[in-house]
Design an enzyme around this catalytic site. Structure first.
Site, PDB file in Angstrom:
ATOM      1  N   TYR A  59      71.954  71.210  23.635  1.00 46.09           N
ATOM      2  CA  TYR A  59      73.018  71.590  22.711  1.00 46.09           C
ATOM      3  C   TYR A  59      72.946  70.761  21.426  1.00 46.09           C
ATOM      4  CZ  TYR A  59      74.920  73.653  27.010  1.00 46.09           C
ATOM      5  OH  TYR A  59      75.088  74.361  28.175  1.00 46.09           O
ATOM      6  N   HIS A 124      68.304  73.249  33.667  1.00 46.29           N
ATOM      7  CA  HIS A 124      68.960  74.108  32.671  1.00 46.29           C
ATOM      8  C   HIS A 124      68.225  75.426  32.441  1.00 46.29           C
ATOM      9  CE1 HIS A 124      71.201  73.971  28.513  1.00 46.29           C
ATOM     10  NE2 HIS A 124      71.429  75.089  29.181  1.00 46.29           N
TER      11      HIS A 124
HETATM   12  P1  NAD Z   1      83.007  79.977  26.013  1.00 48.12           P
HETATM   13  O1  NAD Z   1      83.090  81.328  26.602  1.00 48.12           O
HETATM   14  O2  NAD Z   1      83.717  78.876  26.673  1.00 48.12           O
HETATM   15  O3  NAD Z   1      83.453  80.125  24.477  1.00 48.12           O
HETATM   16  C1  NAD Z   1      83.403  79.038  23.593  1.00 48.12           C
HETATM   17  C2  NAD Z   1      83.921  79.480  22.237  1.00 48.12           C
HETATM   18  O4  NAD Z   1      85.307  79.820  22.348  1.00 48.12           O
HETATM   19  C3  NAD Z   1      83.845  78.378  21.203  1.00 48.12           C
HETATM   20  O5  NAD Z   1      83.602  78.944  19.937  1.00 48.12           O
HETATM   21  C4  NAD Z   1      85.246  77.773  21.245  1.00 48.12           C
HETATM   22  O6  NAD Z   1      85.564  77.107  20.053  1.00 48.12           O
HETATM   23  C5  NAD Z   1      86.078  79.021  21.446  1.00 48.12           C
HETATM   24  N1  NAD Z   1      87.400  78.759  22.052  1.00 48.12           N
HETATM   25  C6  NAD Z   1      87.728  77.944  23.081  1.00 48.12           C
HETATM   26  N2  NAD Z   1      89.042  77.985  23.333  1.00 48.12           N
HETATM   27  C7  NAD Z   1      89.586  78.849  22.448  1.00 48.12           C
HETATM   28  C8  NAD Z   1      90.898  79.311  22.191  1.00 48.12           C
HETATM   29  N3  NAD Z   1      91.928  78.904  22.922  1.00 48.12           N
HETATM   30  N4  NAD Z   1      91.086  80.210  21.186  1.00 48.12           N
HETATM   31  C9  NAD Z   1      90.040  80.649  20.443  1.00 48.12           C
HETATM   32  N5  NAD Z   1      88.766  80.253  20.632  1.00 48.12           N
HETATM   33  C10 NAD Z   1      88.538  79.359  21.626  1.00 48.12           C
HETATM   34  O7  NAD Z   1      81.452  79.665  25.893  1.00 48.12           O
HETATM   35  P2  NAD Z   1      80.570  78.349  26.047  1.00 48.12           P
HETATM   36  O8  NAD Z   1      81.075  77.219  25.241  1.00 48.12           O
HETATM   37  O9  NAD Z   1      79.168  78.784  25.852  1.00 48.12           O
HETATM   38  O10 NAD Z   1      80.712  77.983  27.600  1.00 48.12           O
HETATM   39  C11 NAD Z   1      81.461  76.884  28.057  1.00 48.12           C
HETATM   40  C12 NAD Z   1      80.574  75.717  28.445  1.00 48.12           C
HETATM   41  O11 NAD Z   1      79.839  76.042  29.618  1.00 48.12           O
HETATM   42  C13 NAD Z   1      79.522  75.305  27.424  1.00 48.12           C
HETATM   43  O12 NAD Z   1      80.081  74.514  26.411  1.00 48.12           O
HETATM   44  C14 NAD Z   1      78.537  74.588  28.299  1.00 48.12           C
HETATM   45  O13 NAD Z   1      79.010  73.295  28.601  1.00 48.12           O
HETATM   46  C15 NAD Z   1      78.559  75.438  29.575  1.00 48.12           C
HETATM   47  N6  NAD Z   1      77.509  76.492  29.571  1.00 48.12           N
HETATM   48  C16 NAD Z   1      76.348  76.260  30.242  1.00 48.12           C
HETATM   49  C17 NAD Z   1      75.342  77.212  30.235  1.00 48.12           C
HETATM   50  C18 NAD Z   1      74.057  76.939  30.969  1.00 48.12           C
HETATM   51  O14 NAD Z   1      73.959  75.941  31.649  1.00 48.12           O
HETATM   52  N7  NAD Z   1      73.068  77.785  30.868  1.00 48.12           N
HETATM   53  C19 NAD Z   1      75.506  78.404  29.547  1.00 48.12           C
HETATM   54  C20 NAD Z   1      76.715  78.636  28.900  1.00 48.12           C
HETATM   55  C21 NAD Z   1      77.717  77.668  28.919  1.00 48.12           C
END
Ligand code: NAD
Length: 320
Positions: A59, A124
């Site tokens: 990231y 990952h």
């Molecule tokens: P997510 O679906 O959690 O969406 C994140 C987005 O939504 C960001 O732009 C954030 O600012 C916004 N957001 C959060 N709360 C909000 C609110 N209340 N109102 C409006 N917007 C809001 O997607 P993500 O961040 O990709 O997934 C969460 C976490 O999961 C990642 O940060 C990561 O740590 C993990 N992840 C891991 C993998 C992997 O291992 N392959 C893949 C995806 C995510």
């Protein structure tokens, strides 16, 4: 604010908050975030009872780990009161699941995170590598790191759901402690549901990430790199607009929908501001207190998303 509920994460003995902090936004993955805002978000999350933080060297090309590390260094809490997961094998310059690279990678993550151990180390996005290499080389390297005390538990992450079963069928039970699935338990995609009985039978802790479908289910919409097909993007935009017109918040509905599944130990939401942290914790507490979501609006939203239900996108090597 009332406290957040804790949930057993498989057989790890870890008790994770139902709502967890996804730190990918700290790597500017969803747009630029000031370091002070990022650190304040982490501190606010911990203050409000979120005890699980997830990141990766991928990231922002290590930026998310560095910023999370700065935040953890000044967190006024004992180390055993919070849980940190990071990942190995995926980097800004590509994939490398070799034993040498992941072993070195864990040391680099420890340094960036300012930690003496990492609670959960996950391979990952394994669909981009050879699954057989994960089984015969990467996991054994992580087991050695577990013995040395640098990591406590081992996980695998990725988008296609079948990769999890492929690996879990081929390693001794108890080798993989957790799986992290993303974009498969949200208002538009609940494909993870079918795999839950299998994962439970294996005693694996279930982490679900991206309940906002990586920005699709937000008022601002997704980032330009979002891989979803056009019809999925359009349906989610329509659902968000419908919510707004009816005085509702699509992100709140989406988070509450995800948190209502009690087989999923914890749901990772990417957060980049104190406001988002507060809003999401509030949404979580409402659900815990049994406040039901607006059923009428939820039904309408599900209707809008029905034509694209479980629509996903290709990820990784074709053979996986
Ligand atoms: P997510 O679906 O959690 O969406 C994140 C987005 O939504 C960001 O732009 C954030 O600012 C916004 N957001 C959060 N709360 C909000 C609110 N209340 N109102 C409006 N917007 C809001 O997607 P993500 O961040 O990709 O997934 C969460 C976490 O999961 C990642 O940060 C990561 O740590 C993990 N992840 C891991 C993998 C992997 O291992 N392959 C893949 C995806 C995510």
């Amino acid at each position: 604010m009332a406290s957040l509920g804790l949930c057993e994460l498989g057989r790890t003995g870890l008790r994770v908050s139902k709502l967890a902090f996804g730190a990918s936004p700290l790597g500017n993955v969803f747009g630029d975030v000031k370091e002070e805002d990022a650190i304040a978000s982490v501190h606010e999350a911990a203050r409000l009872g979120i005890n699980f933080f997830d990141t990766s060297p991928y990231y922002g090309g290590t930026l998310a780990e560095q910023v999370l590390g700065k935040a953890l260094k000044t967190l006024p809490l004992p180390r055993d009161s919070y849980i940190v997961s990071s990942k190995c094998g995926r980097y800004i310059d590509g994939f490398d699941f070799s034993a040498t690279r992941v072993t070195q990678s864990v040391d680099e993550s420890l340094a960036r995170l300012n930690l003496s151990y990492i609670d959960i180390m996950q391979c990952h996005d394994i669909e981009f590598g050879s699954l057989d290499q994960i089984i015969t080389e990467t996991i054994p390297a992580l087991l050695k790191l577990k013995e040395s005390g640098k990591i406590r538990f081992i996980g695998i992450t990725g988008l296609p759901l079948k990769i999890f079963k492929y690996v879990l069928e081929r390693v001794p039970e108890g080798t993989i402690d957790v799986v992290l699935s993303y974009c498969h338990y949200s208002l538009n995609d609940t494909a993870l549901e079918d795999l839950i009985p299998y994962l439970k039978s294996k005693g694996v802790g279930i982490i679900s990430a991206s309940p906002l479908s990586m920005g699709l289910l937000t008022g601002n919409g997704p980032p330009s790199w979002h891989p979803a097909p056009k019809e999925l993007q359009a349906a989610c935009a329509e659902a968000a607009a419908y919510c707004k017109k009816n005085g509702q918040n699509i992100s709140k509905l989406a988070i509450q929908f995800a948190l209502e599944n009690h087989d999923i130990a914890t749901t990772l939401v990417g957060m980049n501001s104190m406001e988002q942290v507060k809003e999401n914790v509030r949404a979580c507490i409402e659900i815990q207190n049994g406040q039901l979501m607006e059923m009428a609006i939820l039904k309408d939203i599900k209707g809008i998303l029905e034509p694209v239900k479980n629509l996903t996108w290709p990820s990784g090597r074709e053979e996986n």
